[in-house]
Design an enzyme around this catalytic site. Structure first.
Site, PDB file in Angstrom:
ATOM      1  N   HIS A  62       0.847  -1.188   0.000  1.00  0.00           N
ATOM      2  CA  HIS A  62       0.000   0.000   0.000  1.00  0.00           C
ATOM      3  C   HIS A  62       0.883   1.239   0.000  1.00  0.00           C
ATOM      4  O   HIS A  62       2.108   1.133   0.059  1.00  0.00           O
ATOM      5  CB  HIS A  62      -0.959  -0.005   1.192  1.00  0.00           C
ATOM      6  N   HIS A  64       1.360   3.871   2.045  1.00  0.00           N
ATOM      7  CA  HIS A  64       1.858   4.598   3.213  1.00  0.00           C
ATOM      8  C   HIS A  64       3.389   4.666   3.163  1.00  0.00           C
ATOM      9  O   HIS A  64       4.057   3.724   2.725  1.00  0.00           O
ATOM     10  CB  HIS A  64       1.377   3.948   4.505  1.00  0.00           C
ATOM     11  N   ASP A  66       5.909   4.417   5.176  1.00  0.00           N
ATOM     12  CA  ASP A  66       6.825   3.450   5.781  1.00  0.00           C
ATOM     13  C   ASP A  66       6.929   2.165   4.965  1.00  0.00           C
ATOM     14  O   ASP A  66       7.690   1.261   5.326  1.00  0.00           O
ATOM     15  CB  ASP A  66       6.417   3.139   7.227  1.00  0.00           C
ATOM     16  N   HIS A  67       6.207   2.113   3.843  1.00  0.00           N
ATOM     17  CA  HIS A  67       6.283   0.947   2.963  1.00  0.00           C
ATOM     18  C   HIS A  67       6.818   1.288   1.575  1.00  0.00           C
ATOM     19  O   HIS A  67       7.119   0.376   0.800  1.00  0.00           O
ATOM     20  CB  HIS A  67       4.904   0.297   2.831  1.00  0.00           C
ATOM     21  N   HIS A 139      -7.613  -1.764   5.426  1.00  0.00           N
ATOM     22  CA  HIS A 139      -6.779  -0.720   6.021  1.00  0.00           C
ATOM     23  C   HIS A 139      -7.398   0.640   5.682  1.00  0.00           C
ATOM     24  O   HIS A 139      -8.440   0.716   5.026  1.00  0.00           O
ATOM     25  CB  HIS A 139      -5.349  -0.848   5.483  1.00  0.00           C
ATOM     26  N   ASP A 210      -0.653  -3.710   5.525  1.00  0.00           N
ATOM     27  CA  ASP A 210      -1.233  -3.415   6.820  1.00  0.00           C
ATOM     28  C   ASP A 210      -2.713  -3.795   6.778  1.00  0.00           C
ATOM     29  O   ASP A 210      -3.390  -3.549   5.778  1.00  0.00           O
ATOM     30  CB  ASP A 210      -1.111  -1.936   7.127  1.00  0.00           C
ATOM     31  N   HIS A 268       6.025  -5.814  11.934  1.00  0.00           N
ATOM     32  CA  HIS A 268       5.376  -4.495  11.909  1.00  0.00           C
ATOM     33  C   HIS A 268       4.922  -4.092  13.320  1.00  0.00           C
ATOM     34  O   HIS A 268       3.770  -3.782  13.571  1.00  0.00           O
ATOM     35  CB  HIS A 268       4.180  -4.531  10.946  1.00  0.00           C
TER      36      HIS A 268
END
Length: 314
Positions: A62, A64, A66-67, A139, A210, A268
């Protein structure tokens, strides 16, 4: 199949854990498939024994940060290093626009070919060895879990036994290796399965993050050998998990239990459970193991080899 964890923290890095990235190493074909690419992933790769030059596919769950914040930097470094390996990237449809914007405003010129595919639930990729599929998770923004399914391999063909039976070498050996029934020139019928050893059962690895607990994760993980599932929060912080659409340790364990997987690896983790806090990661592990015993915690640079099972050809 070897899984190396490059980042196991949620949201932000800590002193001991970087943000999300997992490498699936396929030594038999000298390839690495990367799952998520948070900021600093290329530094983690350099500190590990995973070879950047072997990365051929990258799967993004996805959008976000942090990914994905490490993705353009990794691609640029691959280009500067002169890597000739083409890279295929799979992820949410918005990923294409994100990478185009990064390339435009940083004026990156890649020396290798990069193909980007927007994913939808279903089969994304298939070859003679593997099938990769994805499913929608739950999510705050569209998020996809990935399932990597290795195909069964026929057992070793017993050439000595075939020779002793007077079976002449040639194309007929290929038929027998595939387990087919073959009629010889002298009229004898030979079942290829009788000349093959135990079938090597294909392994299945599932990556879910997530997400809060959802049927999509359970469906994707069915009968998996290894389920890598996020466990951002402890059970007592379940309300935070529901509010932010993340999973608790017990949710991850419930997915593993219902799906019938063999091994659960949680990742995570929220920094709130770092050493010195009231609740720590060992507490999350105990919560999960009370539901699903075969559970372990991922840590940065941990490598897990997915065991292969053999079954007698019937």
């Amino acid at each position: 199949m070897e899984i190396t964890f490059l980042g196991t923290s949620s949201g932000v890095p800590t002193r001991s854990r970087n943000v999300s990235s997992v490498a699936l190493r396929l030594p038999q074909r000298a390839e690495v498939w990367l799952f998520d690419c948070g900021e600093g992933t290329q530094h983690q790769l350099l500190r590990s024994d995973v070879k950047i030059s072997q990365i051929t596919r990258i799967f993004i769950t996805h959008m976000h940060g942090d990914h994905i914040y490490g993705l353009m930097g990794l691609l640029a470094s691959c280009g500067l290093a002169g890597n000739a390996q083409d890279i295929e990237i799979y992820g949410p449809p918005d990923l294409i626009d994100y990478l185009k914007a990064c390339a435009k405003y940083s004026q990156v010129k890649l020396s290798h070919r990069v193909r980007v595919y927007g994913v939808r639930p279903g089969i994304l990729y298939e070859d003679e060895e593997f099938t990769v599929s994805c499913g929608l998770l739950k999510h705050r923004i569209p998020a996809f879990g990935y399932r990597i399914a290795e195909k069964n391999r026929p057992g070793r063909f017993d050439v000595e036994k075939a020779t002793a039976l007077g079976i002449p070498p040639g194309p007929i050996y290929g038929q027998l290796k595939r387990g087919e029934v073959v009629t010889l020139p002298d009229g004898r019928r030979i079942n290829g399965k009788d000349l093959c050893g135990e079938t090597e059962t294909g392994r299945k690895v599932i990556y879910c993050t997530d997400t809060v607990f959802c049927d999509g994760a359970v469906e994707l993980a069915q009968d998996g050998d290894v389920l890598i599932h996020e466990a951002t929060f402890a059970h007592q912080d379940a309300q935070l998990a529901f509010d932010r659409l993340h999973s608790t340790s017990t949710m991850a364990a419930q997915v593993a239990l219902i799906a019938g997987v063999k091994q659960l690896i949680m990742t995570h983790f929220s920094p709130r459970y770092a050493p010195g806090n009231v609740l720590q990661l060992d507490d999350l592990l105990a919560e999960a193991k009370a539901i699903f015993a075969n559970t372990i915690l991922a840590r940065d640079f941990m490598t897990y080899e997915v065991p292969r099972l053999r079954r007698k050809t019937e």
